[in-house]
Motif scaffolding. Structure first.
Motif, mmCIF file in Angstrom:
data_model
loop_
_atom_site.group_PDB
_atom_site.id
_atom_site.type_symbol
_atom_site.label_atom_id
_atom_site.label_comp_id
_atom_site.label_asym_id
_atom_site.label_seq_id
_atom_site.Cartn_x
_atom_site.Cartn_y
_atom_site.Cartn_z
ATOM 1 N N PRO A 154 1.873 4.668 1.238
ATOM 2 C CA PRO A 154 1.619 5.440 2.262
ATOM 3 C C PRO A 154 1.039 6.812 2.044
ATOM 4 O O PRO A 154 0.536 7.686 2.773
ATOM 5 N N GLN A 206 -2.737 5.867 -0.151
ATOM 6 C CA GLN A 206 -3.474 4.591 0.225
ATOM 7 C C GLN A 206 -3.902 3.634 -0.714
ATOM 8 O O GLN A 206 -4.763 3.107 -0.875
ATOM 9 N N TYR A 233 -7.087 8.254 -1.013
ATOM 10 C CA TYR A 233 -6.718 9.280 0.341
ATOM 11 C C TYR A 233 -5.895 10.470 -0.395
ATOM 12 O O TYR A 233 -5.041 10.213 -1.189
ATOM 13 N N VAL A 259 0.880 -1.212 -0.154
ATOM 14 C CA VAL A 259 -0.034 0.103 0.033
ATOM 15 C C VAL A 259 0.853 1.044 -0.038
ATOM 16 O O VAL A 259 1.638 1.247 0.756
#
Length: 98
Positions: A27, A30, A47, A25
């Motif tokens: 960071p 996301q 995100y 994933v």
């Protein structure tokens, strides 16, 4: 006995049954990427809320590179193709015209 050949097959995986998928994933945004194929697994840029979706429309969805790997004892080895490897393999089939 551990394999000495590089492989992308499931010979190095163990089933953990921990409820998690084989993904990595990002960071920052996301976004989840498949470890096997590098393709997006789920939403692209989820995100931060609202802003991530806007950024996701500006940047086209793409997959990440994947690499061959093997385990040797407690070590995990990753085969990374360098530019030199690429040039050598590209020119291997060409004959010198001089």
């Amino acid at each position: 006995a551990p394999s000495n050949s590089m492989s992308t097959e499931d010979d190095t995986k163990t089933s953990l049954n921990d409820g998690y998928e084989d993904v990595i994933v990002c960071p920052l945004h996301q976004t989840a990427f498949s470890l096997d194929t590098g393709e997006v697994n789920g939403d692209w840029c989820p995100y931060p809320p609202v802003l991530g979706k806007v950024m996701g429309t500006v940047k086209q969805e793409n997959k990440v590179p994947t690499f061959q790997m093997r385990t040797r004892g407690k070590n995990i080895e990753i085969k990374i193709t360098s530019a030199i490897d690429f040039v050598e393999s590209s020119s291997a089939g060409k004959k010198d015209k001089n």
